[in-house]
Structure formats: structure tokens, C-alpha cells
Design a protein around this motif. Structure first.
Motif, PDB file in Angstrom:
ATOM      1  N   ALA A 115       0.828  -1.209   0.000  1.00 58.07           N
ATOM      2  CA  ALA A 115       0.000   0.000   0.000  1.00 58.07           C
ATOM      3  C   ALA A 115       0.861   1.258   0.000  1.00 58.07           C
ATOM      4  CB  ALA A 115      -0.930  -0.012   1.214  1.00 58.07           C
ATOM      5  N   ALA A 116       2.057   1.173   0.614  1.00 57.54           N
ATOM      6  CA  ALA A 116       2.936   2.346   0.673  1.00 57.54           C
ATOM      7  C   ALA A 116       3.583   2.644  -0.677  1.00 57.54           C
ATOM      8  CB  ALA A 116       4.004   2.140   1.739  1.00 57.54           C
ATOM      9  N   ILE A 117       3.927   1.603  -1.451  1.00 55.11           N
ATOM     10  CA  ILE A 117       4.592   1.818  -2.744  1.00 55.11           C
ATOM     11  C   ILE A 117       3.613   1.827  -3.912  1.00 55.11           C
ATOM     12  CG2 ILE A 117       6.695   0.727  -1.880  1.00 55.11           C
ATOM     13  CD1 ILE A 117       5.978  -1.765  -3.425  1.00 55.11           C
ATOM     14  N   LYS A 118       2.330   1.657  -3.633  1.00 57.61           N
ATOM     15  CA  LYS A 118       1.348   1.610  -4.710  1.00 57.61           C
ATOM     16  C   LYS A 118       1.268   2.946  -5.433  1.00 57.61           C
ATOM     17  CE  LYS A 118      -3.411   0.251  -5.652  1.00 57.61           C
ATOM     18  NZ  LYS A 118      -4.697  -0.222  -5.045  1.00 57.61           N
ATOM     19  N   LYS A 119       1.468   4.040  -4.713  1.00 61.75           N
ATOM     20  CA  LYS A 119       1.370   5.353  -5.343  1.00 61.75           C
ATOM     21  C   LYS A 119       2.504   5.614  -6.322  1.00 61.75           C
ATOM     22  CE  LYS A 119       3.670   7.440  -1.356  1.00 61.75           C
ATOM     23  NZ  LYS A 119       3.561   8.452  -0.268  1.00 61.75           N
ATOM     24  N   PHE A 120       3.580   4.825  -6.239  1.00 64.94           N
ATOM     25  CA  PHE A 120       4.694   4.988  -7.168  1.00 64.94           C
ATOM     26  C   PHE A 120       4.576   4.062  -8.382  1.00 64.94           C
ATOM     27  CE2 PHE A 120       6.360   5.935  -2.903  1.00 64.94           C
ATOM     28  CZ  PHE A 120       6.728   7.264  -3.090  1.00 64.94           C
ATOM     29  N   CYS A 121       3.589   3.195  -8.416  1.00 64.83           N
ATOM     30  CA  CYS A 121       3.434   2.218  -9.496  1.00 64.83           C
ATOM     31  C   CYS A 121       2.547   2.783 -10.595  1.00 64.83           C
ATOM     32  CB  CYS A 121       2.850   0.911  -8.963  1.00 64.83           C
ATOM     33  SG  CYS A 121       3.864   0.109  -7.698  1.00 64.83           S
ATOM     34  N   THR A 122       2.718   2.257 -11.790  1.00 64.55           N
ATOM     35  CA  THR A 122       1.905   2.643 -12.945  1.00 64.55           C
ATOM     36  C   THR A 122       1.043   1.455 -13.366  1.00 64.55           C
ATOM     37  OG1 THR A 122       3.695   1.979 -14.441  1.00 64.55           O
ATOM     38  CG2 THR A 122       3.621   4.285 -13.754  1.00 64.55           C
ATOM     39  N   PRO A 123      -0.058   1.702 -14.042  1.00 58.49           N
ATOM     40  CA  PRO A 123      -0.917   0.585 -14.479  1.00 58.49           C
ATOM     41  C   PRO A 123      -0.187  -0.327 -15.465  1.00 58.49           C
ATOM     42  CG  PRO A 123      -2.095   2.675 -14.591  1.00 58.49           C
ATOM     43  CD  PRO A 123      -0.659   3.010 -14.351  1.00 58.49           C
ATOM     44  N   TRP A 124      -0.593  -1.581 -15.483  1.00 55.10           N
ATOM     45  CA  TRP A 124       0.003  -2.545 -16.396  1.00 55.10           C
ATOM     46  C   TRP A 124      -0.369  -2.189 -17.829  1.00 55.10           C
ATOM     47  CZ3 TRP A 124       3.600  -6.130 -15.942  1.00 55.10           C
ATOM     48  CH2 TRP A 124       3.753  -7.063 -16.957  1.00 55.10           C
ATOM     49  N   PRO A 125       0.617  -2.168 -18.740  1.00 55.65           N
ATOM     50  CA  PRO A 125       0.314  -1.774 -20.130  1.00 55.65           C
ATOM     51  C   PRO A 125      -0.735  -2.678 -20.771  1.00 55.65           C
ATOM     52  CG  PRO A 125       2.688  -1.818 -19.726  1.00 55.65           C
ATOM     53  CD  PRO A 125       2.040  -2.435 -18.522  1.00 55.65           C
ATOM     54  N   LYS A 126      -1.645  -2.058 -21.475  1.00 60.41           N
ATOM     55  CA  LYS A 126      -2.705  -2.827 -22.130  1.00 60.41           C
ATOM     56  C   LYS A 126      -2.172  -3.647 -23.302  1.00 60.41           C
ATOM     57  CE  LYS A 126      -6.223   0.585 -20.941  1.00 60.41           C
ATOM     58  NZ  LYS A 126      -7.270   1.502 -21.471  1.00 60.41           N
ATOM     59  N   GLU A 127      -1.042  -3.215 -23.866  1.00 56.20           N
ATOM     60  CA  GLU A 127      -0.499  -3.942 -25.018  1.00 56.20           C
ATOM     61  C   GLU A 127       0.112  -5.286 -24.621  1.00 56.20           C
ATOM     62  OE1 GLU A 127       0.092  -0.916 -24.202  1.00 56.20           O
ATOM     63  OE2 GLU A 127      -0.825   0.303 -25.801  1.00 56.20           O
ATOM     64  N   LEU A 128       0.478  -5.459 -23.360  1.00 53.32           N
ATOM     65  CA  LEU A 128       1.115  -6.702 -22.912  1.00 53.32           C
ATOM     66  C   LEU A 128       0.070  -7.605 -22.277  1.00 53.32           C
ATOM     67  CD1 LEU A 128       4.332  -5.174 -21.291  1.00 53.32           C
ATOM     68  CD2 LEU A 128       4.015  -5.990 -23.633  1.00 53.32           C
ATOM     69  N   LYS A 129      -0.734  -8.213 -23.118  1.00 50.75           N
ATOM     70  CA  LYS A 129      -1.801  -9.074 -22.617  1.00 50.75           C
ATOM     71  C   LYS A 129      -1.353 -10.523 -22.478  1.00 50.75           C
ATOM     72  CE  LYS A 129      -5.522  -6.243 -24.567  1.00 50.75           C
ATOM     73  NZ  LYS A 129      -6.706  -6.228 -25.463  1.00 50.75           N
ATOM     74  N   THR A 130      -0.447 -10.972 -23.322  1.00 53.68           N
ATOM     75  CA  THR A 130      -0.013 -12.366 -23.315  1.00 53.68           C
ATOM     76  C   THR A 130       1.499 -12.430 -23.111  1.00 53.68           C
ATOM     77  OG1 THR A 130       0.248 -12.408 -25.725  1.00 53.68           O
ATOM     78  CG2 THR A 130      -1.907 -13.021 -24.834  1.00 53.68           C
ATOM     79  N   ASP A 131       1.987 -13.656 -22.888  1.00 51.36           N
ATOM     80  CA  ASP A 131       3.434 -13.860 -22.753  1.00 51.36           C
ATOM     81  C   ASP A 131       4.165 -13.590 -24.063  1.00 51.36           C
ATOM     82  OD1 ASP A 131       2.955 -14.549 -20.154  1.00 51.36           O
ATOM     83  OD2 ASP A 131       2.974 -16.717 -20.521  1.00 51.36           O
ATOM     84  N   GLN A 132       3.480 -13.859 -25.167  1.00 48.37           N
ATOM     85  CA  GLN A 132       4.100 -13.596 -26.460  1.00 48.37           C
ATOM     86  C   GLN A 132       4.339 -12.101 -26.656  1.00 48.37           C
ATOM     87  OE1 GLN A 132       5.204 -15.932 -28.425  1.00 48.37           O
ATOM     88  NE2 GLN A 132       5.991 -14.484 -29.964  1.00 48.37           N
ATOM     89  N   ASP A 133       3.424 -11.290 -26.181  1.00 48.56           N
ATOM     90  CA  ASP A 133       3.611  -9.836 -26.278  1.00 48.56           C
ATOM     91  C   ASP A 133       4.785  -9.377 -25.419  1.00 48.56           C
ATOM     92  OD1 ASP A 133       1.412  -9.768 -27.925  1.00 48.56           O
ATOM     93  OD2 ASP A 133       0.013  -9.325 -26.294  1.00 48.56           O
ATOM     94  N   CYS A 134       4.940  -9.986 -24.255  1.00 48.50           N
ATOM     95  CA  CYS A 134       6.066  -9.620 -23.388  1.00 48.50           C
ATOM     96  C   CYS A 134       7.397 -10.016 -24.017  1.00 48.50           C
ATOM     97  CB  CYS A 134       5.902 -10.290 -22.026  1.00 48.50           C
ATOM     98  SG  CYS A 134       4.475  -9.723 -21.079  1.00 48.50           S
ATOM     99  N   GLU A 135       7.445 -11.178 -24.660  1.00 50.76           N
ATOM    100  CA  GLU A 135       8.680 -11.616 -25.307  1.00 50.76           C
ATOM    101  C   GLU A 135       9.013 -10.739 -26.511  1.00 50.76           C
ATOM    102  OE1 GLU A 135       8.336 -15.684 -26.310  1.00 50.76           O
ATOM    103  OE2 GLU A 135       8.291 -16.404 -24.225  1.00 50.76           O
ATOM    104  N   THR A 136       7.990 -10.230 -27.178  1.00 54.63           N
ATOM    105  CA  THR A 136       8.237  -9.390 -28.344  1.00 54.63           C
ATOM    106  C   THR A 136       8.811  -8.033 -27.949  1.00 54.63           C
ATOM    107  OG1 THR A 136       6.413 -10.481 -29.505  1.00 54.63           O
ATOM    108  CG2 THR A 136       7.165  -8.357 -30.374  1.00 54.63           C
ATOM    109  N   HIS A 137       8.252  -7.416 -26.911  1.00 56.79           N
ATOM    110  CA  HIS A 137       8.688  -6.086 -26.500  1.00 56.79           C
ATOM    111  C   HIS A 137       9.868  -6.128 -25.527  1.00 56.79           C
ATOM    112  CE1 HIS A 137       4.533  -5.402 -27.938  1.00 56.79           C
ATOM    113  NE2 HIS A 137       4.974  -4.191 -28.261  1.00 56.79           N
ATOM    114  N   PHE A 138      10.019  -7.231 -24.788  1.00 60.56           N
ATOM    115  CA  PHE A 138      11.123  -7.376 -23.829  1.00 60.56           C
ATOM    116  C   PHE A 138      11.804  -8.725 -24.066  1.00 60.56           C
ATOM    117  CE2 PHE A 138       7.846  -4.760 -21.879  1.00 60.56           C
ATOM    118  CZ  PHE A 138       8.559  -3.625 -21.525  1.00 60.56           C
ATOM    119  N   PRO A 139      12.623  -8.804 -25.106  1.00 63.96           N
ATOM    120  CA  PRO A 139      13.190 -10.115 -25.479  1.00 63.96           C
ATOM    121  C   PRO A 139      14.281 -10.611 -24.535  1.00 63.96           C
ATOM    122  CG  PRO A 139      14.066  -8.388 -26.887  1.00 63.96           C
ATOM    123  CD  PRO A 139      13.037  -7.741 -26.040  1.00 63.96           C
ATOM    124  N   VAL A 140      14.939  -9.718 -23.821  1.00 61.43           N
ATOM    125  CA  VAL A 140      16.045 -10.114 -22.956  1.00 61.43           C
ATOM    126  C   VAL A 140      15.498 -10.594 -21.606  1.00 61.43           C
ATOM    127  CG1 VAL A 140      18.191  -9.405 -21.851  1.00 61.43           C
ATOM    128  CG2 VAL A 140      17.575  -8.476 -24.098  1.00 61.43           C
TER     129      VAL A 140
END
Length: 365
Positions: A169-194
Motif C-alpha cells: 500500500a505504501a509503494i502503490k502510489k509509485f506504481c503505474t498501471p500494467w500496459p494494455k499492449e502486454l496481454k499475453t506472454d508472447q507480447d512480453c517476449e516481443t517487446h522485452f526479449p532479454v
């Protein structure tokens, strides 16, 4: 000689000799005036002060007990007649902090961060230790009071569910919403391959550090890199056994440096170096022959030209393109590629043999 005679003799001797022996006489008198007992009385008192060992020692559990008091009297009662005191064992520290803790307290305020175990602040009947038999400590592990074993091991009293909820709850104000473009694992591998993997080890020991925690593993798929065919093959050649062709994944394990951050930087440096070196084209790369290729290529091989010439003579064809379109030639091409790229096995050799017999029009029984 009695004390009176000694004193008179000394006094007369002092008057005769004058003041020259005053010092000697005073010291002599200080020593002798306290000797008021006879020799017989002195021997009797010396005999009383001597330690006397008892003849029949007390036996407990088959062992003789050594009497440290040597049968001396204490409070007017002989040692062998005294009654041993029964000390009441107190399981609870009367001055501990947990005795004043309410049952509905906020545990995050009691134990806010990581700390060694403190028995006075933990209102739990925690036990830790080893007992050899049922007669030792009534067969139970030692309690928390004065228990060194509980101090040795790390605890997780600062990571209870209320702690985690309060910290999130203390660090929640520093977080951003999860990107809508990263819905699946394949999307995560495409944008973050490393993918970088490291491990943290917790164990019971004199030091909380572990040498294995410095190891960093970096994984990336080569298809995610912007490489042409030449650079792709060169990258695989430079990577050697770090590349897995079945998954198209490059794996770099860095453990040369003493710290994890240093190994992570070194792994990223190796990946950058491999990428830039594979993109660079040298003059000698134009001289690569068929033997230097990673895979067998039918279009650029001598086998293609040889088999087309042979089929053209057998079928009396003037156009080699018509010979390449024959079913026997296509089967031969597929089976020969398997032999070079997949290796020799019974199935591949049998299919290759049959394709050669079909081209030569040889029938087997």
C-alpha cells in the motif's frame, strides 16, 4: 616461655641498649604479642581447619558426587544432613516485553524491519534445539529464553501478510498501471526479449552471503534481433555452444565477477559485442565455401548440379529445370538435406537409399 617472661626480657634489653633497637623491638612485639596460645592449642586448631573427605560419597544415577564443600558445616548443619533446595523453574520471563503486549496489537509496529530474534518481543512459545534423550529437558527442545539457536537462523517475522500488505500500500502510489499492449506472454517476449535470471540463497550459517548468488543468466531469442542471413550465421558461429538451435535461444552465464551487478553488466556487454561483431562484414567473409556453412543448402551445393546432370542423361532431357521438377529429384533433395542437417540414422539412410534407387530406376526385390 610465657608471654609475661618474654615481655620482661625484651623490656630490659631495650633499656640497656637504648633507642637503637626501637624499630626492631616494635616489629618483634607486633609479631609475638598475638601468639597467645600454646603449641598444643595451635595444633588442635590446625587439625580443626583441615579438610576431611567423606568416606561414603553420595551416588546419583550410578555416579559418585564430588563434595566441593568437603563436609564443612554450613549454618550449623553438616553438609550430608542438609536438604537440597528445589529451585522453581520459571518458564516465562516476568520482565519481558511480550507480557505487556495486547492481543489486538499491530505486529508491524512491533517488528517493522529485519532483525535478529529477540525472545522478549515475540509472544509465541517458540522452541529450537536438539535433545539427546527424553530425560534431557523433559524431552522437549529448549525454549526461547536464552536460546542461541534462534539467534543463529534468519527469521521472517518482518514478512508476515500484514507487513506485505502495508508495504504494498505504501509503494502503490509509485506504481503505474500494467500496459494494455502486454496481454499475453508472447507480447512480453516481443517487446522485452532479454530475460535475466539470478538467484538468492538463504541458509543457516555464519554468513548470510552465498557465492552462488553472484551468477547471472541472460537469455534471448535470435529471431528478436535485427540480423540478416549472413549476420545470423556469423552470430551462431561466434556464440558456439551457447546457442540452442532447437529453441533458437542464446544463453550467456556470467559468474566471473564477485558481485551480481558486475556479472549482469558483463553479460550485457557480451551480448552487445556479439551483435555488433556479427553485423560487421569483413573482406574474408566473401570467400566462405560450402564446407563453412552451418547448414546444407541445396540451391548452392554441388550435389544439385550433379544430380540434375545425371537425371537429364537418364531421361534424355535438355532442360535442367524440367529435371528439377521431377518427384524423384525432390525426394532426393529432401532426404539428402536430412542427412547433412539432422545427422545419419537408420531412417534417414534408408530413405536416402530408396531415393537414389528411384532416380537410377533400380528395383529391389
Amino acid at each position: 616461655m610465657s608471654l609475661v617472661k618474654k615481655f620482661n626480657r625484651i623490656q630490659c634489653y631495650t633499656i640497656i641498649n637504648g633507642n637503637s633497637l626501637n624499630t626492631f623491638l616494635i616489629s618483634h612485639l607486633n609479631k609475638k604479642l598475638y601468639t597467645t596460645e600454646s603449641n598444643d592449642n595451635a595444633e588442635e586448631s590446625r587439625a580443626k581447619n583441615e579438610r576431611v573427605f567423606f568416606k561414603d560419597p553420595e551416588v546419583i544415577d550410578g555416579f559418585k558426587v564430588f563434595d566441593v564443600y568437603m563436609n564443612k558445616k554450613k549454618d550449623g548443619v553438616p553438609f550430608d544432613q542438609r536438604v537440597r533446595k528445589a529451585y522453581k523453574r520459571i518458564e516465562r520471563d516476568q520482565f519481558a516485553r511480550y507480557n505487556k503486549m495486547p492481543t489486538d496489537q499491530d505486529w508491524t509496529n512491533v517488528w517493522p524491519t529485519y532483525s535478529m530474534f529477540k525472545q522478549s518481543a515475540v509472544p509465541l512459545p517458540v522452541r529450537q534445539g536438539f535433545v539427546k534423550n527424553l530425560s534431557e529437558n523433559e524431552g522437549l527442545p529448549p525454549e526461547k529464553y536464552g536460546n542461541v539457536e534462534l539467534i543463529k537462523i534468519p527469521n521472517f517475522l518482518h514478512l508476515t501478510p500484514p507487513h506485505i500488505k502495508k508495504q504494498c500500500a505504501a509503494i502503490k502510489k509509485f506504481c503505474t498501471p500494467w500496459p494494455k499492449e502486454l496481454k499475453t506472454d508472447q507480447d512480453c517476449e516481443t517487446h522485452f526479449p532479454v530475460e535475466i535470471t539470478s538467484s538468492t540463497y538463504i541458509y543457516d550459517g555464519p554468513n548470510i552471503r552465498d557465492d552462488r548468488a553472484r551468477v547471472v543468466t541472460l537469455k534471448i531469442k535470435l529471431s528478436s534481433l535485427d540480423l540478416d542471413k549472413r549476420a545470423y550465421n556469423k552470430f551462431i558461429k561466434l556464440a558456439q555452444n551457447r546457442y540452442d538451435p532447437s529453441t533458437d535461444t542464446l544463453t550467456i552465464i556470467a559468474d566471473r565477477c564477485p558481485y551480481r551487478n558486475q556479472n549482469e553488466d558483463y553479460a550485457n556487454y557480451l551480448l552487445t559485442t556479439l551483435y555488433l561483431e556479427s553485423k560487421q562484414c569483413e573482406d574474408w567473409e566473401s570467400e566462405i565455401t560450402e564446407e563453412d556453412m552451418l547448414e546444407f543448402k541445396w540451391e548452392h551445393s554441388k550435389s544439385k548440379q550433379n544430380i540434375l546432370n545425371t537425371v537429364s542423361k537418364i531421361e534424355n532431357l535438355t532442360d535442367t529445370q524440367k529435371a528439377a521438377d521431377l518427384k524423384e529429384v525432390k525426394d532426393y533433395k529432401e532426404n539428402l538435406t536430412k542427412i547433412f542437417n539432422q545427422g545419419e540414422n537408420d531412417l534417414n539412410l534408408s530413405e536416402y537409399k530408396q531415393s537414389v534407387l528411384n532416380i537410377l530406376k533400380i528395383k529391389t526385390a
